[in-house]
Design a protein around this motif. Structure first.
Motif, PDB file in Angstrom:
ATOM      1  N   LEU A  19       0.825  -1.213   0.000  1.00 19.10           N
ATOM      2  CA  LEU A  19       0.000   0.000   0.000  1.00 19.10           C
ATOM      3  C   LEU A  19       0.857   1.260   0.000  1.00 19.10           C
ATOM      4  O   LEU A  19       0.507   2.261  -0.643  1.00 19.10           O
ATOM      5  CB  LEU A  19      -0.957   0.006   1.193  1.00 19.10           C
ATOM      6  CG  LEU A  19      -2.131  -0.973   1.086  1.00 19.10           C
ATOM      7  CD1 LEU A  19      -2.891  -1.032   2.399  1.00 19.10           C
ATOM      8  CD2 LEU A  19      -3.059  -0.601  -0.063  1.00 19.10           C
ATOM      9  N   ASP A  20       1.985   1.229   0.705  1.00 18.88           N
ATOM     10  CA  ASP A  20       2.898   2.379   0.678  1.00 18.88           C
ATOM     11  C   ASP A  20       3.373   2.645  -0.752  1.00 18.88           C
ATOM     12  O   ASP A  20       3.440   3.803  -1.184  1.00 18.88           O
ATOM     13  CB  ASP A  20       4.112   2.142   1.588  1.00 18.88           C
ATOM     14  CG  ASP A  20       3.770   2.254   3.062  1.00 18.88           C
ATOM     15  OD1 ASP A  20       2.683   2.758   3.410  1.00 18.88           O
ATOM     16  OD2 ASP A  20       4.615   1.818   3.882  1.00 18.88           O
ATOM     17  N   ASP A  21       3.704   1.575  -1.483  1.00 24.29           N
ATOM     18  CA  ASP A  21       4.111   1.748  -2.881  1.00 24.29           C
ATOM     19  C   ASP A  21       2.955   2.289  -3.720  1.00 24.29           C
ATOM     20  O   ASP A  21       3.156   3.139  -4.594  1.00 24.29           O
ATOM     21  CB  ASP A  21       4.596   0.430  -3.484  1.00 24.29           C
ATOM     22  CG  ASP A  21       6.083   0.180  -3.263  1.00 24.29           C
ATOM     23  OD1 ASP A  21       6.758   1.046  -2.661  1.00 24.29           O
ATOM     24  OD2 ASP A  21       6.561  -0.884  -3.704  1.00 24.29           O
ATOM     25  N   HIS A  22       1.738   1.813  -3.457  1.00 23.64           N
ATOM     26  CA  HIS A  22       0.588   2.306  -4.214  1.00 23.64           C
ATOM     27  C   HIS A  22       0.436   3.820  -4.041  1.00 23.64           C
ATOM     28  O   HIS A  22       0.149   4.537  -5.007  1.00 23.64           O
ATOM     29  CB  HIS A  22      -0.695   1.596  -3.788  1.00 23.64           C
ATOM     30  CG  HIS A  22      -0.791   0.194  -4.291  1.00 23.64           C
ATOM     31  ND1 HIS A  22      -1.941  -0.556  -4.156  1.00 23.64           N
ATOM     32  CD2 HIS A  22       0.101  -0.605  -4.933  1.00 23.64           C
ATOM     33  CE1 HIS A  22      -1.750  -1.752  -4.692  1.00 23.64           C
ATOM     34  NE2 HIS A  22      -0.503  -1.808  -5.169  1.00 23.64           N
ATOM     35  N   ARG A  24       2.883   5.852  -3.387  1.00 20.52           N
ATOM     36  CA  ARG A  24       3.999   6.435  -4.151  1.00 20.52           C
ATOM     37  C   ARG A  24       3.650   6.523  -5.637  1.00 20.52           C
ATOM     38  O   ARG A  24       3.977   7.513  -6.291  1.00 20.52           O
ATOM     39  CB  ARG A  24       5.263   5.592  -3.989  1.00 20.52           C
ATOM     40  CG  ARG A  24       6.042   5.879  -2.748  1.00 20.52           C
ATOM     41  CD  ARG A  24       7.402   5.149  -2.772  1.00 20.52           C
ATOM     42  NE  ARG A  24       8.021   5.309  -1.485  1.00 20.52           N
ATOM     43  CZ  ARG A  24       7.897   4.446  -0.484  1.00 20.52           C
ATOM     44  NH1 ARG A  24       7.205   3.344  -0.631  1.00 20.52           N
ATOM     45  NH2 ARG A  24       8.486   4.673   0.669  1.00 20.52           N
ATOM     46  N   PHE A  25       3.007   5.470  -6.167  1.00 16.31           N
ATOM     47  CA  PHE A  25       2.589   5.501  -7.576  1.00 16.31           C
ATOM     48  C   PHE A  25       1.673   6.693  -7.828  1.00 16.31           C
ATOM     49  O   PHE A  25       1.825   7.404  -8.820  1.00 16.31           O
ATOM     50  CB  PHE A  25       1.850   4.212  -7.979  1.00 16.31           C
ATOM     51  CG  PHE A  25       2.730   3.016  -8.152  1.00 16.31           C
ATOM     52  CD1 PHE A  25       3.836   3.046  -8.982  1.00 16.31           C
ATOM     53  CD2 PHE A  25       2.437   1.834  -7.489  1.00 16.31           C
ATOM     54  CE1 PHE A  25       4.642   1.931  -9.149  1.00 16.31           C
ATOM     55  CE2 PHE A  25       3.237   0.715  -7.649  1.00 16.31           C
ATOM     56  CZ  PHE A  25       4.342   0.768  -8.474  1.00 16.31           C
ATOM     57  N   GLU A  26       0.716   6.893  -6.938  1.00 11.37           N
ATOM     58  CA  GLU A  26      -0.227   7.996  -7.105  1.00 11.37           C
ATOM     59  C   GLU A  26       0.493   9.351  -7.074  1.00 11.37           C
ATOM     60  O   GLU A  26       0.187  10.239  -7.886  1.00 11.37           O
ATOM     61  CB  GLU A  26      -1.321   7.924  -6.033  1.00 11.37           C
ATOM     62  CG  GLU A  26      -2.222   6.719  -6.226  1.00 11.37           C
ATOM     63  CD  GLU A  26      -3.097   6.370  -5.037  1.00 11.37           C
ATOM     64  OE1 GLU A  26      -4.007   5.544  -5.213  1.00 11.37           O
ATOM     65  OE2 GLU A  26      -2.873   6.924  -3.929  1.00 11.37           O
ATOM     66  N   GLU A  27       1.458   9.504  -6.172  1.00 14.30           N
ATOM     67  CA  GLU A  27       2.241  10.749  -6.108  1.00 14.30           C
ATOM     68  C   GLU A  27       3.037  10.961  -7.394  1.00 14.30           C
ATOM     69  O   GLU A  27       3.079  12.071  -7.932  1.00 14.30           O
ATOM     70  CB  GLU A  27       3.225  10.716  -4.935  1.00 14.30           C
ATOM     71  CG  GLU A  27       2.619  10.987  -3.588  1.00 14.30           C
ATOM     72  CD  GLU A  27       3.671  10.887  -2.488  1.00 14.30           C
ATOM     73  OE1 GLU A  27       4.787  11.423  -2.675  1.00 14.30           O
ATOM     74  OE2 GLU A  27       3.369  10.262  -1.459  1.00 14.30           O
TER      75      GLU A  27
END
Length: 186
Positions: A19-22, A24-27
């Motif tokens: 979820l942390d990576d998700h 980051r993807f959005e950012e």
């Protein structure tokens, strides 16, 4: 490689780490849309994170969740197909020369569409079952393995254009992009 911080987690509940990576993807997608950003650096960072994340999920997370019967074969295969679609959309962004063209903005829009669809679906059909069906010790062990693979991929410059081309070519050969190829924007 990129100078944008992608994080270097080494442990944690696999659901939380993913979820942390998700987020980051959005950012990074927001930054790709922002003409005041160094879009070339952002697309390289996005490529690195996308490939590292997908490889770590496919090598460790999906197989373990199937073994634990938290997700079925269909969910795992569908996740791999969506990673392939994301990589194909990513390749279109990477192959463009400039970042201030309509073609770049169109390619970013398609990348955002494909990736956001995948994030939503994965959170609903893979991460929720992982939370509900897999114990905390297994999720922690899986988090450690996910992080190790993710960081190894980043260290090996997995988002390099030549590597993304290789991955997309392999996905085409494996039939993972058949449905995606049918779209008129490819």
């Amino acid at each position: 490689m990129t100078n944008i911080d992608l994080g270097r987690p080494v442990q944690g509940d696999v659901v939380d780490v993913i979820l942390d990576d998700h987020r980051r993807f959005e950012e990074l997608l927001r930054d790709l849309r922002d003409s005041s950003q160094d879009r070339d650096a952002v697309r390289r960072a996005f490529a690195t994170l996308h490939v590292a994340h997908a490889e770590a999920e496919e090598r460790h997370v999906y197989p373990q969740l199937r073994r634990k019967r938290a997700v079925g074969e269909h969910e795992a295969e569908h996740g791999e197909e969506e990673h392939a679609e994301g990589n194909a959309a990513l390749l279109a962004v990477l192959e463009l020369k400039g970042t201030d063209t309509d073609a770049f903005e169109d390619a970013v829009e398609e990348l955002a569409r494909v990736v956001n669809h995948h994030l939503t679906e994965e959170e609903l059909t893979i991460l929720n079952p992982a939370r509900d069906e897999v114990g905390p010790r297994v999720r922690a062990d899986l988090g450690e393995r996910f992080c190790a693979e993710r960081n190894r991929q980043i260290d090996n410059d997995c988002g390099a254009l030549a590597n993304v081309r290789r991955i997309v070519s392999a996905a085409r050969k494996d039939g993972l992009l058949d449905e995606y190829e049918g779209r008129d924007d490819d």
